[in-house]
Design a protein around this motif. Structure first.
Motif, PDB file in Angstrom:
ATOM      1  N   MET A   1     161.771  65.878  50.197  1.00 43.82           N
ATOM      2  CA  MET A   1     161.707  65.481  48.803  1.00 43.82           C
ATOM      3  C   MET A   1     163.102  65.509  48.212  1.00 43.82           C
ATOM      4  N   ASN A   2     163.373  64.563  47.382  1.00 42.01           N
ATOM      5  CA  ASN A   2     164.666  64.460  46.739  1.00 42.01           C
ATOM      6  C   ASN A   2     164.786  65.534  45.656  1.00 42.01           C
ATOM      7  N   TRP A   3     165.884  66.299  45.694  1.00 38.87           N
ATOM      8  CA  TRP A   3     166.093  67.396  44.743  1.00 38.87           C
ATOM      9  C   TRP A   3     166.135  66.877  43.307  1.00 38.87           C
ATOM     10  N   THR A   4     166.796  65.742  43.092  1.00 39.58           N
ATOM     11  CA  THR A   4     166.902  65.173  41.752  1.00 39.58           C
ATOM     12  C   THR A   4     165.527  64.830  41.202  1.00 39.58           C
ATOM     13  N   ARG A   5     164.685  64.261  42.045  1.00 39.36           N
ATOM     14  CA  ARG A   5     163.329  63.926  41.627  1.00 39.36           C
ATOM     15  C   ARG A   5     162.560  65.170  41.203  1.00 39.36           C
ATOM     16  N   SER A   6     162.729  66.235  41.961  1.00 39.84           N
ATOM     17  CA  SER A   6     162.047  67.485  41.651  1.00 39.84           C
ATOM     18  C   SER A   6     162.511  68.037  40.304  1.00 39.84           C
ATOM     19  N   VAL A   7     163.811  68.000  40.065  1.00 43.47           N
ATOM     20  CA  VAL A   7     164.351  68.495  38.789  1.00 43.47           C
ATOM     21  C   VAL A   7     163.847  67.629  37.637  1.00 43.47           C
ATOM     22  N   GLU A   8     163.834  66.320  37.829  1.00 48.57           N
ATOM     23  CA  GLU A   8     163.352  65.420  36.781  1.00 48.57           C
ATOM     24  C   GLU A   8     161.872  65.664  36.494  1.00 48.57           C
ATOM     25  N   TRP A   9     161.092  65.884  37.534  1.00 44.19           N
ATOM     26  CA  TRP A   9     159.660  66.143  37.354  1.00 44.19           C
ATOM     27  C   TRP A   9     159.455  67.462  36.623  1.00 44.19           C
ATOM     28  N   ASP A  10     160.193  68.502  36.995  1.00 38.88           N
ATOM     29  CA  ASP A  10     160.089  69.786  36.306  1.00 38.88           C
ATOM     30  C   ASP A  10     160.428  69.638  34.829  1.00 38.88           C
ATOM     31  N   THR A  11     161.461  68.858  34.538  1.00 39.89           N
ATOM     32  CA  THR A  11     161.863  68.625  33.153  1.00 39.89           C
ATOM     33  C   THR A  11     160.773  67.871  32.396  1.00 39.89           C
ATOM     34  N   ALA A  12     160.190  66.866  33.026  1.00 40.98           N
ATOM     35  CA  ALA A  12     159.125  66.088  32.384  1.00 40.98           C
ATOM     36  C   ALA A  12     157.909  66.960  32.090  1.00 40.98           C
ATOM     37  N   ARG A  13     157.530  67.809  33.039  1.00 47.46           N
ATOM     38  CA  ARG A  13     156.385  68.713  32.818  1.00 47.46           C
ATOM     39  C   ARG A  13     156.676  69.662  31.664  1.00 47.46           C
ATOM     40  N   ARG A  14     157.852  70.249  31.679  1.00 44.01           N
ATOM     41  CA  ARG A  14     158.228  71.198  30.623  1.00 44.01           C
ATOM     42  C   ARG A  14     158.247  70.509  29.254  1.00 44.01           C
ATOM     43  N   ASP A  15     158.832  69.312  29.201  1.00 39.89           N
ATOM     44  CA  ASP A  15     158.908  68.579  27.933  1.00 39.89           C
ATOM     45  C   ASP A  15     157.526  68.211  27.410  1.00 39.89           C
ATOM     46  N   LEU A  16     156.634  67.802  28.301  1.00 41.10           N
ATOM     47  CA  LEU A  16     155.278  67.446  27.892  1.00 41.10           C
ATOM     48  C   LEU A  16     154.553  68.660  27.318  1.00 41.10           C
ATOM     49  N   ILE A  17     154.661  69.786  27.987  1.00 43.46           N
ATOM     50  CA  ILE A  17     153.999  71.001  27.502  1.00 43.46           C
ATOM     51  C   ILE A  17     154.586  71.433  26.161  1.00 43.46           C
ATOM     52  N   GLN A  18     155.907  71.359  26.011  1.00 44.15           N
ATOM     53  CA  GLN A  18     156.532  71.726  24.739  1.00 44.15           C
ATOM     54  C   GLN A  18     156.089  70.784  23.620  1.00 44.15           C
ATOM     55  N   ASN A  19     155.981  69.501  23.919  1.00 45.97           N
ATOM     56  CA  ASN A  19     155.523  68.544  22.926  1.00 45.97           C
ATOM     57  C   ASN A  19     154.086  68.841  22.504  1.00 45.97           C
ATOM     58  N   LEU A  20     153.216  69.119  23.470  1.00 44.22           N
ATOM     59  CA  LEU A  20     151.831  69.454  23.140  1.00 44.22           C
ATOM     60  C   LEU A  20     151.743  70.759  22.354  1.00 44.22           C
ATOM     61  N   GLU A  21     152.602  71.716  22.656  1.00 44.09           N
ATOM     62  CA  GLU A  21     152.630  72.966  21.878  1.00 44.09           C
ATOM     63  C   GLU A  21     153.001  72.682  20.430  1.00 44.09           C
TER      64      GLU A  21
ATOM     65  N   VAL B   1     152.690  69.792  18.752  1.00 48.56           N
ATOM     66  CA  VAL B   1     151.613  69.041  18.104  1.00 48.56           C
ATOM     67  C   VAL B   1     150.451  69.970  17.770  1.00 48.56           C
ATOM     68  N   THR B   2     150.118  70.874  18.678  1.00 46.04           N
ATOM     69  CA  THR B   2     149.026  71.818  18.450  1.00 46.04           C
ATOM     70  C   THR B   2     149.329  72.723  17.257  1.00 46.04           C
ATOM     71  N   GLU B   3     150.558  73.202  17.179  1.00 50.90           N
ATOM     72  CA  GLU B   3     150.943  74.056  16.048  1.00 50.90           C
ATOM     73  C   GLU B   3     150.894  73.293  14.731  1.00 50.90           C
ATOM     74  N   ASP B   4     151.223  72.009  14.755  1.00 47.67           N
ATOM     75  CA  ASP B   4     151.274  71.202  13.541  1.00 47.67           C
ATOM     76  C   ASP B   4     149.898  70.719  13.085  1.00 47.67           C
ATOM     77  N   MET B   5     148.878  70.835  13.935  1.00 51.43           N
ATOM     78  CA  MET B   5     147.564  70.294  13.590  1.00 51.43           C
ATOM     79  C   MET B   5     146.980  70.906  12.326  1.00 51.43           C
ATOM     80  N   GLY B   6     147.279  72.130  12.056  1.00 49.10           N
ATOM     81  CA  GLY B   6     146.771  72.769  10.850  1.00 49.10           C
ATOM     82  C   GLY B   6     147.318  72.150   9.577  1.00 49.10           C
ATOM     83  N   HIS B   7     148.414  71.412   9.718  1.00 45.80           N
ATOM     84  CA  HIS B   7     149.053  70.792   8.554  1.00 45.80           C
ATOM     85  C   HIS B   7     148.791  69.290   8.491  1.00 45.80           C
ATOM     86  N   ALA B   8     147.989  68.779   9.418  1.00 47.52           N
ATOM     87  CA  ALA B   8     147.710  67.342   9.458  1.00 47.52           C
ATOM     88  C   ALA B   8     146.901  66.933   8.233  1.00 47.52           C
TER      89      ALA B   8
END
Length: 73
Positions: free
Chosen positions: A1-21, A23-30
């Protein structure tokens, strides 16, 4: 597996989870208008409207089980 791909995937997973966190926190103010708009779009597209908290819970469980190769597929 390409190391760069792995780092990019880890970053994408982390960013997605942070974004969902965020949005979830902001739902009370929607505003009701925003919620109604999201619901009407889901109904028009014949799709379910899944709460951000449910998406976050699923992402925290499923994303760690998906490696870069599967994620890119």
């Amino acid at each position: 597996m390409n190391w760069t791909r792995s780092v990019e995937w880890d970053t994408a997973r982390r960013d997605l989870i942070q974004n969902l966190e965020r949005v979830t926190e902001d739902m009370g103010h929607a505003r009701n208008v925003e919620l109604a708009k999201d619901l009407s779009h889901a109904i028009a597209a014949d799709r379910e409207l899944i709460a951000p908290s449910a998406l976050l819970q699923r992402a925290r469980v499923w994303l760690p089980t998906i490696d870069a190769r599967a994620g890119n597929a």
